[in-house]
Design a protein around this motif. Structure first.
Motif, PDB file in Angstrom:
ATOM      1  N   ALA A  64      30.485 -13.697   2.164  1.00  0.00           N
ATOM      2  CA  ALA A  64      29.402 -14.188   3.127  1.00  0.00           C
ATOM      3  C   ALA A  64      28.381 -13.316   3.166  1.00  0.00           C
ATOM      4  N   GLY A  65      28.185 -12.199   2.535  1.00  0.00           N
ATOM      5  CA  GLY A  65      26.998 -11.376   2.836  1.00  0.00           C
ATOM      6  C   GLY A  65      25.803 -11.927   2.008  1.00  0.00           C
ATOM      7  N   ARG A  66      24.590 -11.363   2.491  1.00  0.00           N
ATOM      8  CA  ARG A  66      23.319 -11.436   1.871  1.00  0.00           C
ATOM      9  C   ARG A  66      22.590 -10.219   1.564  1.00  0.00           C
ATOM     10  N   VAL A  67      21.746 -10.205   0.696  1.00  0.00           N
ATOM     11  CA  VAL A  67      20.916  -9.300   0.378  1.00  0.00           C
ATOM     12  C   VAL A  67      19.423  -9.541   0.554  1.00  0.00           C
ATOM     13  N   PRO A  68      18.524  -9.019   0.658  1.00  0.00           N
ATOM     14  CA  PRO A  68      17.109  -9.146   0.623  1.00  0.00           C
ATOM     15  C   PRO A  68      16.641  -9.486  -0.855  1.00  0.00           C
ATOM     16  N   THR A  69      15.712 -10.467  -0.776  1.00  0.00           N
ATOM     17  CA  THR A  69      14.845 -10.935  -2.034  1.00  0.00           C
ATOM     18  C   THR A  69      13.487 -10.089  -2.166  1.00  0.00           C
ATOM     19  N   ASP A  70      13.092 -10.080  -3.192  1.00  0.00           N
ATOM     20  CA  ASP A  70      11.677  -9.266  -3.201  1.00  0.00           C
ATOM     21  C   ASP A  70      10.789  -9.887  -2.139  1.00  0.00           C
ATOM     22  N   LYS A  71      10.949 -11.267  -2.081  1.00  0.00           N
ATOM     23  CA  LYS A  71       9.937 -11.888  -0.670  1.00  0.00           C
ATOM     24  C   LYS A  71      10.437 -10.989   0.583  1.00  0.00           C
ATOM     25  N   GLY A  72      11.568 -11.029   0.861  1.00  0.00           N
ATOM     26  CA  GLY A  72      12.196 -10.301   1.878  1.00  0.00           C
ATOM     27  C   GLY A  72      11.910  -9.087   2.040  1.00  0.00           C
ATOM     28  N   TYR A  73      11.608  -8.150   1.236  1.00  0.00           N
ATOM     29  CA  TYR A  73      11.221  -6.782   1.084  1.00  0.00           C
ATOM     30  C   TYR A  73       9.632  -6.998   1.551  1.00  0.00           C
ATOM     31  N   ARG A  74       9.058  -7.736   0.905  1.00  0.00           N
ATOM     32  CA  ARG A  74       7.544  -7.879   1.140  1.00  0.00           C
ATOM     33  C   ARG A  74       7.220  -8.006   2.501  1.00  0.00           C
ATOM     34  N   LEU A  75       7.988  -8.934   3.072  1.00  0.00           N
ATOM     35  CA  LEU A  75       7.733  -9.179   4.572  1.00  0.00           C
ATOM     36  C   LEU A  75       8.134  -8.130   5.478  1.00  0.00           C
ATOM     37  N   VAL A  77       8.138  -4.756   4.635  1.00  0.00           N
ATOM     38  CA  VAL A  77       6.974  -3.677   4.542  1.00  0.00           C
ATOM     39  C   VAL A  77       5.728  -4.164   5.011  1.00  0.00           C
ATOM     40  N   ASP A  78       5.298  -5.332   5.035  1.00  0.00           N
ATOM     41  CA  ASP A  78       4.032  -5.930   5.602  1.00  0.00           C
ATOM     42  C   ASP A  78       4.157  -5.697   7.248  1.00  0.00           C
ATOM     43  N   ARG A  79       5.374  -5.964   7.554  1.00  0.00           N
ATOM     44  CA  ARG A  79       5.503  -5.894   9.183  1.00  0.00           C
ATOM     45  C   ARG A  79       5.862  -4.538   9.765  1.00  0.00           C
ATOM     46  N   LEU A  80       5.860  -3.440   8.839  1.00  0.00           N
ATOM     47  CA  LEU A  80       5.902  -1.945   9.193  1.00  0.00           C
ATOM     48  C   LEU A  80       4.839  -1.726  10.114  1.00  0.00           C
ATOM     49  N   SER A  81       5.028  -1.419  11.469  1.00  0.00           N
ATOM     50  CA  SER A  81       3.835  -1.178  12.215  1.00  0.00           C
ATOM     51  C   SER A  81       3.074  -0.010  11.726  1.00  0.00           C
ATOM     52  N   ASP A 273      -7.431   4.537  -2.896  1.00  0.00           N
ATOM     53  CA  ASP A 273      -8.061   4.907  -1.651  1.00  0.00           C
ATOM     54  C   ASP A 273      -6.760   6.118  -1.136  1.00  0.00           C
ATOM     55  N   SER A 274      -7.597   7.253  -0.954  1.00  0.00           N
ATOM     56  CA  SER A 274      -6.641   8.366  -0.262  1.00  0.00           C
ATOM     57  C   SER A 274      -6.206   8.054   1.062  1.00  0.00           C
ATOM     58  N   GLY A 275      -4.963   7.959   1.384  1.00  0.00           N
ATOM     59  CA  GLY A 275      -4.486   7.653   2.502  1.00  0.00           C
ATOM     60  C   GLY A 275      -3.799   6.347   2.739  1.00  0.00           C
ATOM     61  N   THR A 276      -4.168   5.366   1.808  1.00  0.00           N
ATOM     62  CA  THR A 276      -4.027   3.931   1.919  1.00  0.00           C
ATOM     63  C   THR A 276      -2.741   3.782   0.803  1.00  0.00           C
ATOM     64  N   VAL A 277      -1.551   3.583   1.407  1.00  0.00           N
ATOM     65  CA  VAL A 277      -0.436   3.434   0.413  1.00  0.00           C
ATOM     66  C   VAL A 277      -0.123   1.951   0.162  1.00  0.00           C
ATOM     67  N   THR A 278       0.052   1.823  -1.204  1.00  0.00           N
ATOM     68  CA  THR A 278       0.251   0.518  -1.910  1.00  0.00           C
ATOM     69  C   THR A 278       1.700   0.459  -2.275  1.00  0.00           C
ATOM     70  N   VAL A 279       2.250  -0.908  -2.056  1.00  0.00           N
ATOM     71  CA  VAL A 279       3.780  -1.026  -2.514  1.00  0.00           C
ATOM     72  C   VAL A 279       3.724  -2.354  -3.183  1.00  0.00           C
ATOM     73  N   ARG A 280       4.045  -2.019  -4.466  1.00  0.00           N
ATOM     74  CA  ARG A 280       4.354  -3.420  -5.230  1.00  0.00           C
ATOM     75  C   ARG A 280       5.604  -3.493  -5.580  1.00  0.00           C
ATOM     76  N   ILE A 281       6.283  -4.798  -5.126  1.00  0.00           N
ATOM     77  CA  ILE A 281       7.594  -4.951  -4.952  1.00  0.00           C
ATOM     78  C   ILE A 281       7.961  -5.725  -6.417  1.00  0.00           C
ATOM     79  N   GLY A 282       9.057  -5.665  -7.044  1.00  0.00           N
ATOM     80  CA  GLY A 282       9.821  -6.542  -8.247  1.00  0.00           C
ATOM     81  C   GLY A 282       8.733  -7.210  -8.991  1.00  0.00           C
TER      82      GLY A 282
END
Length: 341
Positions: A64-75, A77-81, A273-282
């Motif tokens: 019954a369990g679920r795991v995040p997809t790359d798309k889920g991780y992206r959302l 990360v993008d919503r981290l305030s 950019d110094s200070g701008t963190v970039t995240v590339r997922i899967g």
């Protein structure tokens, strides 16, 4: 009252948090028990069904369990305030560890070790790009009457030592003249421009020093050119072996890709950019071998000038907020150290 979209994101956030922590698929009952969402298991199940339909979570097998997809991780990360700050103790430990570095090589080695320990991932730091570095000083040290040591120091703290064997003996006064000629041409110049000026020096040198200048300039030009094999420091590779199941493709492919400096340099290419963190997922990673990994990177530099990139490589199942904070903090301190040298 939260909207259905906001509530579903909170469910996604809970699934990400629990899956990163436990490495087990997350069910609706676990979410209700562990997270104070204020809704029933039935509501959570409906939200999970909607998230799955949107491609944000998936069911790895018949449980019954679920795991995040790359798309889920992206959302997620993008919503981290905002990137959560490190604690005062963590910041103090970083500063203390890096402040003890002796030179640029030591700074970068310590940075890699520290990042690998803080994030429990593979850490990568790029040497300052030489094309952006400026010559601060060239010291010419006589070793014997016919052998000199050249010590090239850049504004980024890079120190390059080279030996030059001369065809004839050279006196102390001539060593001083040679030092003046070289520094007059090089100090304050970016390394590509310095290389061009050095190439012109033999024709301009006094006749009695021309042979010595020619030999010294030949060695200096070698020092002023980029050396790709020296451009990266990598550490913590063993961290990837903690959970081989994080790499459903092939962990071996990931490890082999990390050995290819061109691949790693491309991973850091977005750190402009110094200070701008970039995240590339899967699948966002260009290299096919890295499709099971996430790369978190940032630029480091001096006075708003980015000198290189640093970051971590790990599985898509990682603590994004904490890893982003660690990468940014270490990059900030490295920039401060280089600015003070």
């Amino acid at each position: 009252m939260a909207t259905a979209e906001e509530r579903r994101f909170e469910v996604l956030r809970a699934i990400v948090a629990d899956y990163v922590s436990t490495h087990e698929p997350v069910g609706s009952k676990a979410i209700v028990d562990r997270h104070n969402l204020g809704v029933s298991s039935a509501t959570v199940r409906n939200d999970m069904a909607a998230l799955e339909e949107d491609g944000l979570i998936t069911q790895p097998h018949t449980s019954a369990g679920r795991v995040p997809t790359d798309k889920g991780y992206r959302l997620f990360v993008d919503r981290l305030s905002e990137v959560k700050p490190l604690s005062r103790a963590e910041r103090r430990a970083i500063r203390s560890f890096l402040d003890g570095a002796l030179d640029l090589d030591d700074v970068l080695r310590r940075s890699v070790r520290l990042l690998a320990q803080l994030t429990r991932q593979v850490a990568v730091v790029q040497y300052p790009t030489l094309t952006r570095s400026t010559v601060r000083h060239l010291e010419v040290v006589p070793i014997t009457s016919a052998r000199l040591m050249l010590v090239l120091i850049t504004d980024t703290g890079r120190v390059d030592q080279r030996m030059v064997d001369l065809a004839d003996v050279i006196g102390e006064d001539d060593v001083g003249r040679l030092r003046t000629i070289l520094n007059s041409a090089m100090v304050g110049q970016r390394l590509p421009e310095a290389s061009a000026k050095v190439a012109e020096l033999p024709e301009q040198a006094p006749a009695e020093l021309r042979d010595s200048v020619l030999r010294v300039c030949g060695v200096l030009i070698e020092s002023l050119v980029e050396h790709p094999e020296e451009r990266l420091v990598l550490g913590g590779t063993a961290n990837l072996t903690r959970n081989i199941t994080d790499f459903p493709g092939s962990l071996r492919q990931v490890l082999e890709a990390l050995e290819e400096q061109v691949v790693v340099l491309k991973l850091l290419a977005t750190a402009r950019d110094s200070g701008t963190v970039t995240v590339r997922i899967g699948g966002e990673n260009e290299a096919r071998e890295m499709r099971d990994t996430s790369v978190i990177s940032v630029g480091y530099g001096v006075h708003d000038m980015v000198l290189g990139g640093m970051g971590v490589v790990g599985p898509t199942r990682m603590d994004y907020a904490g890893t982003m904070a660690a990468v940014r903090a270490v990059a900030t301190y490295v920039g401060e150290i280089l600015a003070g040298r």
